[in-house]
Design a protein around this motif. Sequence first.
Motif, PDB file in Angstrom:
ATOM      1  N   THR A  54       0.675  -1.000   0.123  1.00  0.00           N
ATOM      2  CA  THR A  54      -0.262   0.087  -0.087  1.00  0.00           C
ATOM      3  C   THR A  54       0.852   1.351  -0.041  1.00  0.00           C
ATOM      4  O   THR A  54       0.704   2.110  -0.146  1.00  0.00           O
ATOM      5  CB  THR A  54      -1.113  -0.017   1.247  1.00  0.00           C
ATOM      6  OG1 THR A  54      -0.321   0.333   2.613  1.00  0.00           O
ATOM      7  CG2 THR A  54      -2.070  -1.116   0.844  1.00  0.00           C
ATOM      8  N   ARG A 114     -11.481   4.263   6.376  1.00  0.00           N
ATOM      9  CA  ARG A 114     -10.386   5.180   5.658  1.00  0.00           C
ATOM     10  C   ARG A 114     -10.310   6.081   5.968  1.00  0.00           C
ATOM     11  O   ARG A 114     -11.295   6.666   6.272  1.00  0.00           O
ATOM     12  CB  ARG A 114     -10.422   5.097   3.680  1.00  0.00           C
ATOM     13  CG  ARG A 114      -9.075   3.924   3.240  1.00  0.00           C
ATOM     14  CD  ARG A 114      -9.826   4.259   1.640  1.00  0.00           C
ATOM     15  NE  ARG A 114     -10.824   3.574   1.401  1.00  0.00           N
ATOM     16  CZ  ARG A 114     -11.437   4.857   0.379  1.00  0.00           C
ATOM     17  NH1 ARG A 114     -10.081   5.518  -0.164  1.00  0.00           N
ATOM     18  NH2 ARG A 114     -12.210   4.327  -0.198  1.00  0.00           N
ATOM     19  N   SER A 143      -2.992  10.414   6.522  1.00  0.00           N
ATOM     20  CA  SER A 143      -3.750   9.845   6.250  1.00  0.00           C
ATOM     21  C   SER A 143      -4.347   8.311   6.875  1.00  0.00           C
ATOM     22  O   SER A 143      -2.680   8.135   7.413  1.00  0.00           O
ATOM     23  CB  SER A 143      -3.301   9.841   4.967  1.00  0.00           C
ATOM     24  OG  SER A 143      -2.158   8.697   4.497  1.00  0.00           O
ATOM     25  N   LEU A 145      -5.569   3.735   6.991  1.00  0.00           N
ATOM     26  CA  LEU A 145      -5.829   3.064   6.559  1.00  0.00           C
ATOM     27  C   LEU A 145      -6.585   1.962   7.868  1.00  0.00           C
ATOM     28  O   LEU A 145      -5.342   1.081   8.398  1.00  0.00           O
ATOM     29  CB  LEU A 145      -5.840   2.351   4.856  1.00  0.00           C
ATOM     30  CG  LEU A 145      -6.582   0.852   4.282  1.00  0.00           C
ATOM     31  CD1 LEU A 145      -8.035   1.336   4.432  1.00  0.00           C
ATOM     32  CD2 LEU A 145      -5.368   0.855   3.507  1.00  0.00           C
ATOM     33  N   PHE A 186      -5.577   7.615   1.329  1.00  0.00           N
ATOM     34  CA  PHE A 186      -5.414   5.358   0.300  1.00  0.00           C
ATOM     35  C   PHE A 186      -6.412   5.632  -0.169  1.00  0.00           C
ATOM     36  O   PHE A 186      -7.366   6.304   0.480  1.00  0.00           O
ATOM     37  CB  PHE A 186      -5.202   4.597   1.834  1.00  0.00           C
ATOM     38  CG  PHE A 186      -4.234   4.643   2.677  1.00  0.00           C
ATOM     39  CD1 PHE A 186      -3.336   3.587   2.576  1.00  0.00           C
ATOM     40  CD2 PHE A 186      -3.753   5.435   3.726  1.00  0.00           C
ATOM     41  CE1 PHE A 186      -1.861   3.473   3.445  1.00  0.00           C
ATOM     42  CE2 PHE A 186      -2.890   5.293   4.782  1.00  0.00           C
ATOM     43  CZ  PHE A 186      -2.224   4.031   4.606  1.00  0.00           C
ATOM     44  N   GLU A 191      -7.489  -0.140  -0.475  1.00  0.00           N
ATOM     45  CA  GLU A 191      -8.389  -0.607   0.690  1.00  0.00           C
ATOM     46  C   GLU A 191      -8.459  -2.726  -0.094  1.00  0.00           C
ATOM     47  O   GLU A 191      -8.754  -2.992   1.062  1.00  0.00           O
ATOM     48  CB  GLU A 191      -9.232   0.146   1.028  1.00  0.00           C
ATOM     49  CG  GLU A 191      -9.790  -0.964   1.498  1.00  0.00           C
ATOM     50  CD  GLU A 191     -11.934   0.191   1.816  1.00  0.00           C
ATOM     51  OE1 GLU A 191     -12.417  -0.801   1.761  1.00  0.00           O
ATOM     52  OE2 GLU A 191     -11.381   1.282   1.726  1.00  0.00           O
TER      53      GLU A 191
END
Length: 243
Positions: A54, A114, A143, A145, A186, A191
């Motif tokens: 990711t 998210r 950010s 996730l 993200f 995801e």
Amino acid sequence: ELMEARARSESRGKWLNRYRYELGELIEIAKAITTEREIDKLLGVILEKSRFITGADAGSIYVVEGDDPDPLRRTLCFKLSQNDSLKFDSREFTMPLSTRSTAGYVALHVKPLRIEDVYEPPPGSEYGFDRSFDAKTGYRTKSMLCAPLLSRTGEAIGVIQLINKKRDPEKKLLGPDDLTDQVVPFDERSEALLMTLASQAGIALENAILSKEIERMLEGFVRASVEAIEQRDPTTSGHSLRV
């Protein structure tokens, strides 16, 4: 029209190459996860591979502990953390399993989460973010996730929490300028990749936990048998235990 067709063809080619790369990585990750049986090492591999696919700068793993039928009576144990930009010592700790934390929210709702900026959560959110780590270290979490690690029955047995997706995975976030230039939210693809990995990782973690429990049960049975043998024949006291 010809140029548009060529552009579409090039776009499809790039997407196909990316798909092949991601599929190959997921296969290699699955091999690495399924061959590891030590729980601590397994968690480290899961977190490392999750961050890799990711492009996350940092991340943590939590494990749900307790077998009470009421999930709110269980606890969430922080197991380990990884960070490419910052070196620090982390220790295990437990906290109540509740929707006040992002990890607890994901574990209880059994769905991914998210967040574009954890300092500015969506209005009406149940969860919040503890800024104490950022204040202590100077690291800025932006950010995020989160994804649940699911057992075979679909129950959340852990949570992966990824932080700060970077444009360039090789860059380190050493200051505010790096944060502005590098950190992005993200996306849906991240995801989807994380959920694919998490489904594999959850089964691997469940297997590792069951294996550890069986090992403890077997050791307890052996020790109980030894004690029974030695009580029956004191002359062999100590010998049976050593064997």
